[in-house]
Enzyme design. Sequence first.
Site, PDB file in Angstrom:
ATOM      1  N   GLU A 271       0.829  -1.208   0.000  1.00 13.15           N
ATOM      2  CA  GLU A 271       0.000   0.000   0.000  1.00 13.15           C
ATOM      3  C   GLU A 271       0.864   1.258   0.000  1.00 13.15           C
ATOM      4  O   GLU A 271       0.558   2.247  -0.674  1.00 13.15           O
ATOM      5  CB  GLU A 271      -0.919  -0.018   1.224  1.00 13.15           C
ATOM      6  CG  GLU A 271      -1.897   1.138   1.310  1.00 13.15           C
ATOM      7  CD  GLU A 271      -2.937   1.122   0.220  1.00 13.15           C
ATOM      8  OE1 GLU A 271      -2.742   1.834  -0.783  1.00 13.15           O
ATOM      9  OE2 GLU A 271      -3.950   0.419   0.376  1.00 13.15           O
TER      10      GLU A 271
ATOM     11  N   THR B 268      -4.632   8.081  -5.172  1.00 12.73           N
ATOM     12  CA  THR B 268      -4.589   8.268  -3.723  1.00 12.73           C
ATOM     13  C   THR B 268      -3.499   9.249  -3.309  1.00 12.73           C
ATOM     14  O   THR B 268      -3.703  10.096  -2.438  1.00 12.73           O
ATOM     15  CB  THR B 268      -4.369   6.918  -3.016  1.00 12.73           C
ATOM     16  OG1 THR B 268      -5.405   6.016  -3.411  1.00 12.73           O
ATOM     17  CG2 THR B 268      -4.407   7.081  -1.512  1.00 12.73           C
TER      18      THR B 268
END
Length: 291
Positions: free
Chosen positions: A120, A171
């Site tokens: 991530e 993101t």
Amino acid sequence: MKVRAPATIANFGPGFDVFGMAIDKPFDEVVVEEFNEFEIISSGYPVPNGEDNIALFSAKTLFKMLNIEGGLRIKLKKGIRPKSGLGSSGASAVAGALGAAKLLGVSNDELILKAAMKGEEKASGEPHPDNVVPSYYGGFTVIESKSPLRVHFVDAKLRGVVVLPEVEIPTAKARKILPSMVPLKDAVKNIAMASSLILALKEGDLETIGRLLDDNLALPYRKKLMPWFDEIRRVALETGAYGITVSGSGPALFAIGENLKDIGKTIVEKFEELGIKAEYWVTKTGRGAKT
């Protein structure tokens, strides 16, 4: 070894970087097998096939953490659209790390999640766990701490509608736009909403849950990337939604109410009026990653 990891609704209203919920669809799926080197082949939504692939990176990270030499071949079926706000990179990270763990006989949840969080981090620039943790465990999760990792679970069973417009919001870009400090009154308001939301989830009070799907920490700044949000929210509430929130960093939206198909259809029609294609589907709280 076949592993399926679900999409997630992260932040979930006022729970920025803390609340997350797995949903039953869509999901990423990997088939992992022993191999003499690390290799990945992907299908579905386009993603990198080399070292930048998050599933492969997370699997390799677990090998490194355990000081194990070797390799594996991953066949990734990418079912979650990248840059959608539905935890696409988090699901790939979980699928890769868990697939490698199963082949290696590793069952330590925290170790597997650390490898997935590294994936991530590679995708978004930060190892935030609010997508990875619910994708791994399923259900509704509350992140108390990421180092050490402390997670709480709320027995929430929700149905909702996801609306996904054809807009991409990376993101990393959505995090970069956030300020380093926010007004005290906004922080206090978010604490009040987040605390009340947990109680409403436990009681299954849909109308209160909907009313609390708001945020003063990230959404006011991220709306610059989603100039259509206020208009879409107005239409959703007029159609009967109890509340609507941005999933993750967007652009996906998650709404709850009684007539979910009508809500989803009306929002899609409004997007089309604004010149943006969109799709919707009804979903519910989902299971975590499974083999």
